[in-house]
Design a protein around this motif. Structure first.
Motif, PDB file in Angstrom:
ATOM      1  N   ILE A  49      -3.443   2.561   4.562  1.00 39.21           N
ATOM      2  CA  ILE A  49      -3.641   2.787   5.995  1.00 39.21           C
ATOM      3  C   ILE A  49      -2.385   3.404   6.624  1.00 39.21           C
ATOM      4  CG2 ILE A  49      -4.197   1.694   8.196  1.00 39.21           C
ATOM      5  CD1 ILE A  49      -5.472  -0.587   6.378  1.00 39.21           C
ATOM      6  N   LEU A  50      -2.627   4.471   7.398  1.00 34.89           N
ATOM      7  CA  LEU A  50      -1.536   5.151   8.100  1.00 34.89           C
ATOM      8  C   LEU A  50      -1.790   5.084   9.603  1.00 34.89           C
ATOM      9  CD1 LEU A  50      -1.043   8.413   5.994  1.00 34.89           C
ATOM     10  CD2 LEU A  50       0.734   6.730   6.505  1.00 34.89           C
ATOM     11  N   GLY A  51      -0.972   4.277  10.317  1.00 38.86           N
ATOM     12  CA  GLY A  51      -1.078   4.212  11.783  1.00 38.86           C
ATOM     13  C   GLY A  51       0.273   4.530  12.391  1.00 38.86           C
ATOM     14  N   GLU A  52       0.379   4.381  13.712  1.00 41.38           N
ATOM     15  CA  GLU A  52       1.643   4.686  14.387  1.00 41.38           C
ATOM     16  C   GLU A  52       2.791   3.821  13.872  1.00 41.38           C
ATOM     17  OE1 GLU A  52       1.517   4.857  18.756  1.00 41.38           O
ATOM     18  OE2 GLU A  52      -0.211   6.184  18.358  1.00 41.38           O
ATOM     19  N   GLU A  53       2.504   2.527  13.712  1.00 41.50           N
ATOM     20  CA  GLU A  53       3.503   1.572  13.190  1.00 41.50           C
ATOM     21  C   GLU A  53       4.100   2.072  11.884  1.00 41.50           C
ATOM     22  OE1 GLU A  53       4.185  -2.092  13.514  1.00 41.50           O
ATOM     23  OE2 GLU A  53       3.948  -1.541  15.642  1.00 41.50           O
ATOM     24  N   GLU A  54       3.219   2.455  11.000  1.00 39.14           N
ATOM     25  CA  GLU A  54       3.636   2.903   9.677  1.00 39.14           C
ATOM     26  C   GLU A  54       4.516   4.146   9.793  1.00 39.14           C
ATOM     27  OE1 GLU A  54       0.581   1.842  10.301  1.00 39.14           O
ATOM     28  OE2 GLU A  54       0.047   0.401   8.745  1.00 39.14           O
ATOM     29  N   ILE A  55       4.087   5.083  10.628  1.00 36.71           N
ATOM     30  CA  ILE A  55       4.843   6.326  10.751  1.00 36.71           C
ATOM     31  C   ILE A  55       6.247   6.055  11.281  1.00 36.71           C
ATOM     32  CG2 ILE A  55       4.945   8.531  11.988  1.00 36.71           C
ATOM     33  CD1 ILE A  55       2.017   8.783  11.506  1.00 36.71           C
ATOM     34  N   LYS A  56       6.310   5.169  12.276  1.00 33.68           N
ATOM     35  CA  LYS A  56       7.625   4.806  12.839  1.00 33.68           C
ATOM     36  C   LYS A  56       8.559   4.275  11.756  1.00 33.68           C
ATOM     37  CE  LYS A  56       6.602   3.504  17.485  1.00 33.68           C
ATOM     38  NZ  LYS A  56       5.998   2.296  18.021  1.00 33.68           N
ATOM     39  N   SER A  57       8.041   3.444  10.885  1.00 34.64           N
ATOM     40  CA  SER A  57       8.903   2.798   9.873  1.00 34.64           C
ATOM     41  C   SER A  57       8.866   3.531   8.532  1.00 34.64           C
ATOM     42  CB  SER A  57       8.480   1.342   9.689  1.00 34.64           C
ATOM     43  OG  SER A  57       7.109   1.307   9.332  1.00 34.64           O
ATOM     44  N   ASN A  58       8.251   4.735   8.532  1.00 35.05           N
ATOM     45  CA  ASN A  58       8.191   5.518   7.288  1.00 35.05           C
ATOM     46  C   ASN A  58       7.550   4.738   6.130  1.00 35.05           C
ATOM     47  OD1 ASN A  58       8.607   8.073   6.405  1.00 35.05           O
ATOM     48  ND2 ASN A  58      10.830   8.015   6.832  1.00 35.05           N
ATOM     49  N   THR A  59       6.518   4.026   6.437  1.00 36.23           N
ATOM     50  CA  THR A  59       5.847   3.218   5.417  1.00 36.23           C
ATOM     51  C   THR A  59       4.346   3.521   5.436  1.00 36.23           C
ATOM     52  OG1 THR A  59       5.479   1.429   6.969  1.00 36.23           O
ATOM     53  CG2 THR A  59       7.464   1.279   5.539  1.00 36.23           C
ATOM     54  N   ILE A  60       3.644   2.858   4.537  1.00 40.55           N
ATOM     55  CA  ILE A  60       2.181   2.962   4.511  1.00 40.55           C
ATOM     56  C   ILE A  60       1.650   1.586   4.114  1.00 40.55           C
ATOM     57  CG2 ILE A  60       2.202   3.874   2.131  1.00 40.55           C
ATOM     58  CD1 ILE A  60      -0.199   5.655   2.994  1.00 40.55           C
ATOM     59  N   THR A  61       0.589   1.132   4.757  1.00 39.45           N
ATOM     60  CA  THR A  61       0.048  -0.194   4.445  1.00 39.45           C
ATOM     61  C   THR A  61      -0.902  -0.098   3.263  1.00 39.45           C
ATOM     62  OG1 THR A  61       0.254  -0.953   6.716  1.00 39.45           O
ATOM     63  CG2 THR A  61      -1.325  -2.121   5.324  1.00 39.45           C
ATOM     64  N   VAL A  62      -0.666  -0.937   2.269  1.00 40.63           N
ATOM     65  CA  VAL A  62      -1.494  -0.936   1.062  1.00 40.63           C
ATOM     66  C   VAL A  62      -2.307  -2.221   1.044  1.00 40.63           C
ATOM     67  CG1 VAL A  62      -1.482  -0.920  -1.475  1.00 40.63           C
ATOM     68  CG2 VAL A  62       0.193   0.451  -0.205  1.00 40.63           C
ATOM     69  N   LYS A  63      -3.624  -2.082   1.096  1.00 37.22           N
ATOM     70  CA  LYS A  63      -4.475  -3.281   1.140  1.00 37.22           C
ATOM     71  C   LYS A  63      -5.287  -3.367  -0.148  1.00 37.22           C
ATOM     72  CE  LYS A  63      -8.470  -4.993   3.779  1.00 37.22           C
ATOM     73  NZ  LYS A  63      -8.258  -6.261   4.464  1.00 37.22           N
ATOM     74  N   ASP A  64      -5.178  -4.497  -0.815  1.00 40.13           N
ATOM     75  CA  ASP A  64      -5.961  -4.747  -2.028  1.00 40.13           C
ATOM     76  C   ASP A  64      -7.371  -5.152  -1.596  1.00 40.13           C
ATOM     77  OD1 ASP A  64      -7.223  -6.028  -4.207  1.00 40.13           O
ATOM     78  OD2 ASP A  64      -5.265  -6.401  -5.141  1.00 40.13           O
ATOM     79  N   MET A  65      -8.369  -4.380  -1.956  1.00 41.13           N
ATOM     80  CA  MET A  65      -9.719  -4.609  -1.454  1.00 41.13           C
ATOM     81  C   MET A  65     -10.358  -5.869  -2.031  1.00 41.13           C
ATOM     82  SD  MET A  65     -10.485  -2.456   0.854  1.00 41.13           S
ATOM     83  CE  MET A  65     -12.259  -2.184   1.016  1.00 41.13           C
ATOM     84  N   LYS A  66      -9.842  -6.319  -3.167  1.00 41.01           N
ATOM     85  CA  LYS A  66     -10.451  -7.500  -3.780  1.00 41.01           C
ATOM     86  C   LYS A  66      -9.871  -8.784  -3.174  1.00 41.01           C
ATOM     87  CE  LYS A  66     -11.509  -8.666  -8.525  1.00 41.01           C
ATOM     88  NZ  LYS A  66     -10.946  -8.108  -9.760  1.00 41.01           N
ATOM     89  N   THR A  67      -8.527  -8.830  -3.082  1.00 43.02           N
ATOM     90  CA  THR A  67      -7.900 -10.066  -2.596  1.00 43.02           C
ATOM     91  C   THR A  67      -7.681 -10.033  -1.089  1.00 43.02           C
ATOM     92  OG1 THR A  67      -5.676  -9.180  -2.871  1.00 43.02           O
ATOM     93  CG2 THR A  67      -6.653 -10.258  -4.784  1.00 43.02           C
ATOM     94  N   GLY A  68      -7.693  -8.854  -0.510  1.00 42.88           N
ATOM     95  CA  GLY A  68      -7.425  -8.723   0.921  1.00 42.88           C
ATOM     96  C   GLY A  68      -5.930  -8.704   1.239  1.00 42.88           C
ATOM     97  N   ALA A  69      -5.087  -8.903   0.209  1.00 36.73           N
ATOM     98  CA  ALA A  69      -3.632  -8.933   0.431  1.00 36.73           C
ATOM     99  C   ALA A  69      -3.128  -7.580   0.916  1.00 36.73           C
ATOM    100  CB  ALA A  69      -2.930  -9.320  -0.870  1.00 36.73           C
TER     101      ALA A  69
END
Ligand code: ATP
Ligand code: MG
Length: 425
Positions: free
Chosen positions: A385-405
């Motif tokens: 997932i790429l949102g404003e938060e992620e762009i600000k911190s130069n990161t990207i959110t990685v979500k495991d679809m099985k565990t939800g982590a």
């Protein structure tokens, strides 16, 4: 109103969720055949009509009723192939395999075409996986056994359940003339009880009577034909085939009424059925057809042997559950939260793909819920997932679809990060 188009009668689209099962069947079958020393051959899907007429015989159903001919201006006509054998023997001779090796073992897979009355398990375009062995030195009954074992094994490896095998011997080339007059004599005694078509076949080609699909005729044939009068040599040949099958643990029944569609079959013929298919329950069939090679132009001085089988892929698919197939999903599904982040999402997806990771992205602008359900549909392992938060911190959110982590990964190292995850999974 604009015309709505539909697939031609007797043909079927293979949709993505089905093609996964097709792929599994084809891949497992091909790997089984390759592991037995067979090599793939691909011939055109149409040939000169005369080739099929010569090979299948003028009295066969395929030639009389089912050949799909192509319209051309040329004098010599072409037809879509109704089966694979004729093309492969043509190809074998045209490429002088007989001069190169004593025995050639081919397999093929692809569409066949017959103008049949469409019904469940019977199409006008259907698919076969088959093998042909042709050679200048392959008249051994052990090869007949190998072919039957291979047909059964291939069907087992693609998870067809409830297989049963029927075999028969039509005797040698010389026996056939004798058997033919014997059959004519026996069947003529009850001539009037056969269907009109069979009464005609009795004179023209008595073996075709045995192949009649009508129940009444089948009953009659079973009551009359209990055993074919084989010569001693042919009987011995057949016994070796049976013994070899038993030694491999193959269970079979002997069906003296069993014949095949082609006129050239001699010695061993067989048919394999699977449970739960209703009236079209044959998943495959085959036999020995030595004489065809001369008929299609083989060297008169050479004593060719030829044998093969064909399996019907549609019927295979109908008779297996397919639940065991692992449905391929994608690894990462990239979701930009807003339209202006699409450009970045596109770059990330492109990098993942360049790095050999199965990736896709969302081009829509729906809610997060709908994007996640799309990812689920695609069987995605991770959502990025790429949102404003992620762009600000130069990161990207990685979500495991099985565990939800969820975790944050550095945006500029995302390919390496996802690779490491793949390794640890
Ligand atoms: P059938 O007795 O069912 O008409 P056949 O003797 O015409 O079969 P072959 O020419 O021996 O069949 O073909 C081998 C296999 O190909 C068959 O056992 C079947 O599984 C499949 N097959 C044949 N014709 C069709 C068709 N029209 N549609 C789907 N599969 C077919
Ligand atoms: Mg048929």
């Amino acid at each position: 109103m604009t015309k709505k188009f539909a697939a031609p009668r007797g043909t079927a689209d293979i949709l993505p969720e089905e093609s996964e099962h097709w792929y599994t069947v084809e891949a497992s079958a091909k790997s089984c055949l390759a592991s037995h020393g067979y090599r793939e051959i691909r011939t055109p899907i149409y040939e000169e009509t005369a080739l099929f007429k010569r090979s299948l015989g003028q009295t066969s159903d395929i030639i009389n009723k089912q050949l799909l001919e192509l319209k051309t201006d040329k004098e010599e006509g072409y037809a879509l192939r109704p089966e694979g054998t004729a093309s492969i023997v043509r190809c074998y001779l045209e490429n002088s395999f007989d001069k190169k090796e004593p025995i050639s073992k081919f397999y093929y897979a692809g569409p066949m075409f017959r103008g049949e009355r469409p019904q469940k398990g019977r199409l006008r375009q259907f698919h076969q996986i088959g093998v042909e062995v042709i050679g200048t030195n392959c008249k051994s009954p052990y090869l007949d056994a190998e072919i039957i074992i291979l047909a059964m094994r291939t069907l087992e490896r693609v998870d067809v359940e409830g297989l049963s095998l029927r075999i028969n011997s039509l005797g040698s080339h010389d026996d056939k003339a004798h058997i033919s007059s014997w059959l004519r004599e026996q069947l003529s005694k009850q001539n009037q009880e056969f269907c009109q078509e069979c009464q005609d076949r009795l004179d023209r080609n008595v073996f075709r009577v045995l192949d009649c699909k009508k129940e009444g005729c089948q009953k009659l044939i079973k009551s009359i034909v209990k055993q074919l009068p084989l010569s001693k040599e042919s009987e011995e040949y057949f016994q070796i085939v049976q013994k070899a099958l038993r030694s491999s643990g193959v269970v079979f029944t002997i069906a003296p009424q069993l014949v095949r569609g082609l006129d050239y079959y001699i010695h061993t013929v067989f048919e394999i059925t699977a449970q739960g298919l209703g009236s079209q329950d044959a998943v495959g069939a085959g036999g020995r057809y030595d004489g065809l090679v001369h008929e299609l132009g083989g060297d008169p001085k050479v004593d060719y042997g030829a044998i093969g089988f064909a399996l019907g892929v549609e019927r295979i698919l109908l008779s297996r559950s397919g639940q065991q197939d692992g449905i391929a999903g994608i690894y990462a599904f990239v979701i930009p939260m807003t339209a202006d982040i699409q450009e970045l999402a596109f770059k990330v997806t492109d990098q993942l793909r360049k790095g050999y990771l199965a990736a896709d992205m969302s081009y829509g602008t729906g809610s997060m819920k709908s994007q996640l359900s799309r990812a689920n549909k695609l069987n995605a392992k991770f959502v990025l997932i790429l949102g404003e938060e992620e762009i600000k911190s130069n990161t990207i959110t990685v979500k495991d679809m099985k565990t939800g982590a969820q975790e944050r990964a550095p945006l500029n190292e995302i390919v390496g990060f996802m690779r490491l995850k793949q390794g640890s999974n």
